[in-house]
Design a protein around this motif. Sequence first.
Motif, PDB file in Angstrom:
ATOM      1  N   VAL A 645      23.092 -13.074  12.731  1.00 30.99           N
ATOM      2  CA  VAL A 645      23.827 -12.714  11.504  1.00 30.99           C
ATOM      3  C   VAL A 645      25.183 -12.912  11.499  1.00 30.99           C
ATOM      4  N   ALA A 648      26.530 -14.134   8.151  1.00 34.29           N
ATOM      5  CA  ALA A 648      26.041 -13.423   7.151  1.00 34.29           C
ATOM      6  C   ALA A 648      27.155 -13.216   5.969  1.00 34.29           C
ATOM      7  N   TYR A 684      16.616 -11.692   5.883  1.00 33.13           N
ATOM      8  CA  TYR A 684      17.625 -10.463   6.336  1.00 33.13           C
ATOM      9  C   TYR A 684      16.771  -9.072   6.576  1.00 33.13           C
ATOM     10  N   MET A 705      24.704  -8.643   5.156  1.00 33.05           N
ATOM     11  CA  MET A 705      23.275  -8.678   5.093  1.00 33.05           C
ATOM     12  C   MET A 705      22.696  -7.631   3.717  1.00 33.05           C
TER      13      MET A 705
END
Length: 927
Positions: A645, A648, A684, A705
């Motif tokens: 992530v 993100a 996600y 996220m």
Amino acid sequence: MSGAPEETFGELRGQLQEAATAFADGPDALEGILLGLVDDVDRAVREPLEIFPVCHHSPASAIAMARRLREKQPKVVYLELCEDMAPLLTELRNCRLPVAVQSFASEVDGFPAEWSPLSVVAPITEASAEYQAIAYALDTPGVDLVLVDRSSDHVFQWDARAGYDAGPAGPDAPPPEEEAALHGDAVGVEIGDLRPRFAELEEHLLRHGKVRHWSEWWHQYVELPLGDSDHDTYRQVMLLIGSLFRRLAPGDPHRVRVDEDRERYMWTRMREHLAATGTDPEDCLYVCGAFHAASRVEEFGVAGSDTFEITPRSATTWLHGLIPSSHAAIEAQFGLASGSVSIAATLWAKNLRRTRVKPFVLAGQAGTKKPRPAKTTAAPVPDLPASDKLTGFLQQPPVLDRLDEAELLGWSVEIVRAARRNGYLASTADAIAVFETSILLAGMRDRARPTPYDFQDAAVTCIEKDSVPGRRDVRRLVEIMMGGDRVGQVGYEALPPLARDVHDRLAPLNLKLQQRGVQRALLDIASRPELERCSDVLWMLRHLMPGGAARTVMGERKLGERPIQESWDLALGTHQRALIELGYEGVSIEQVLEQRLRRTAYGPQATAATVLEAVEDATLYLRSRRLADELGNRALEVLSAERTVDGAPEVLRRVRRLLAYYRTSEPVLPPWIEAFTKAGYAHYCTLLPTAFTDEDATVRQVAAMLGFLFSMENLALSLGCDRTQLELALAQSHPQEPSRTALLWAAQVHLGHLTREDLRAKCDELLGNPLVVPAYPRYLSGFVQALEPVPGLTDFVVEAVSNAFGRLPDPVLLPWLPTLITTLRADGAELAPLLIREAGRIFPGRLATLDQWVPPWKAQPVPDAGPPAPSEGGGCVLLAAHPASCDALAGLLGCDGTWETAAPDPSGAALVGRHPDTAVALEALLV
């Protein structure tokens, strides 16, 4: 120059044998070197195809070359230069020297990928023997110019076979300033490079010559003596120097192999040309560096063996062009002292006036001046046979030039004037001191006449003293006075199509774009709509070229906005090389930008964030829906393959911006962004439980996220996603770190799993626990990051911070405060304005009202009495008190009527009486 070796250099051989016996324990080792030097010179002199050894950017070599070309008038000139650069030489007419011939390859095939892009440059100045040969061959009818050195592809082939990465370097190289970096990371072709590769030999020459660096030694002991010598003397001396440096070079196997292969390559090419054309070798001239002229390979000479096999070129596509060069760039490439090429240019002009040699200049060459010849006498040379001028030159004592007092006095006055302009407290006394010190230093170094290097040392000693008040020191001022760092320019006709197209499209700006320096461009697009096309070009140049080439002063380009006024600082003339290299990538800047965006999107390091950036650039600069859709589909593929992530926050920021743009400018959303939203929601949700506990994932990334999931939730659900997936992901998340715990609480409030009262109770519990108080700033950091996915909690975060300041005692609060500040600065700097605005709304604006102010979260709530029981007339009283509202509602309901009251204090209305149910319902809503 025919005859037996012992007859040609017999006297010199005998003297060297006696010297070897006297200065060595035995004649074997030293005699082998000394006599080998004579053998190399004799072999080169006897070659039927005349070899002309040169030193790159040497005025003496250029003078000797111009003189020899007018005497011999060869029909074929063989030049040591990459053979694939030949088509570019005619474009030198459209340039102002110095420039460099460049071979460039952005995509490699057959070489290591990390070497890309490949670049080879060969600089050319007016004071170089190579330019004299080129100008003679191109402007003389019936003369062929043949480049015989290895191709640009072979330069890297021969480096790749030994894992060797060649690069220009040298102990005297100047710092990497702007002008010194004109050649960038390109590999320099060492045309005529002549410098000892044996460090001890160079150190010995510098120490005994009483000079600081190699450039000064060459100027004093080679350049000046050879400036007035005849052709035979010049050639034999240069061959001797080349042989000496070659025999005393360290035995680097790769370097030796490359040198010998270059010589084999060149002689093979020359024999092929002679055989194909039937040219007599006596009508040819071979121009090469003195280091390669004294060659001992078997392929040497027109009668050499044909045993060298030239390998085919790789599949790499090479592009060629001319780029601007400068004296500083040449000094950096060849490892010369700063200012040495400028001094050589000054000496070249002086030699032309003294020797009355007429140089060769290409017809139409920009920036050249016709020399004004002056008659002088050359230094006397002993009367020796033409076949042996070397012995006489070596026996000749150094010529003591008479001091030119007028020249030295002019230098002294000029440097004082320049120093005063640059902030030095210089006076006439300093000019006298510089004059006398120059003579003193020259005498200490056994020179009757001060050289520019002596004068430079004297000026630094007498003027600079202990500080530099301005931007330039005295050494740099002397370099400027001696000629400065001349920078070349490639003419419009010699530019690649892309560069010419850029100049044509920017013509409405009425600027001299080829001029060096910064120029201001003002674009009033509102009154002159045609300038919007210039704006498009400038924004693409800003994206493609290095910083400073096109810099915006006023104006910005955003999605969905049209420019009105812009102001630019342009320096395309200064960054001409970067513009030319763009032309190697395509025929228009739109094509180059599209290729680069695709390369970024499909590269091995591509992430969803970088591909979305490419989508935005394609929309912003190219306005290409086709390319944006293609790259958007690529972003979907990359996102689906990501397992981290890290990107993100950037993905959230860019997809929000693109979604807002498409919603306002397109009738329907593009299919790719709908698919990206749907896939991102599922992606996600899958990664969320792991991210909450992953130590490598930051709180900001987890918050991003959640921001994607919450802000895209409506669109994702309309496309078929299931909210249960998000609820399950949060239920499976069990963070231990305080900031992530606070972030999870905020997400639960957004989903309705926690109320504000529950969240307030958790914060009160944290503040009441002495063991948890030191970690409270980290909880606040999590709440601040929660403003990204849940901006409705802004007032609660202000409440949490205020409660901490109100409840904690000073012994706890003061050590805790720095941690809070650093945590908010590191993790929530971009979200702090939200808190500041909310605090300004909640807190009183005046200090006097602070004592009576009650925080909203502490105010007593009004007890909820529930909805009032229906009673006749209650609604009538309320509506009668607000007749305007009643009339508006009656109009919406389509009812007509007039107010009827029985007393001055109205208690009802006829309209309300006719509709009692409506009155009761409205009363309940208003209460």
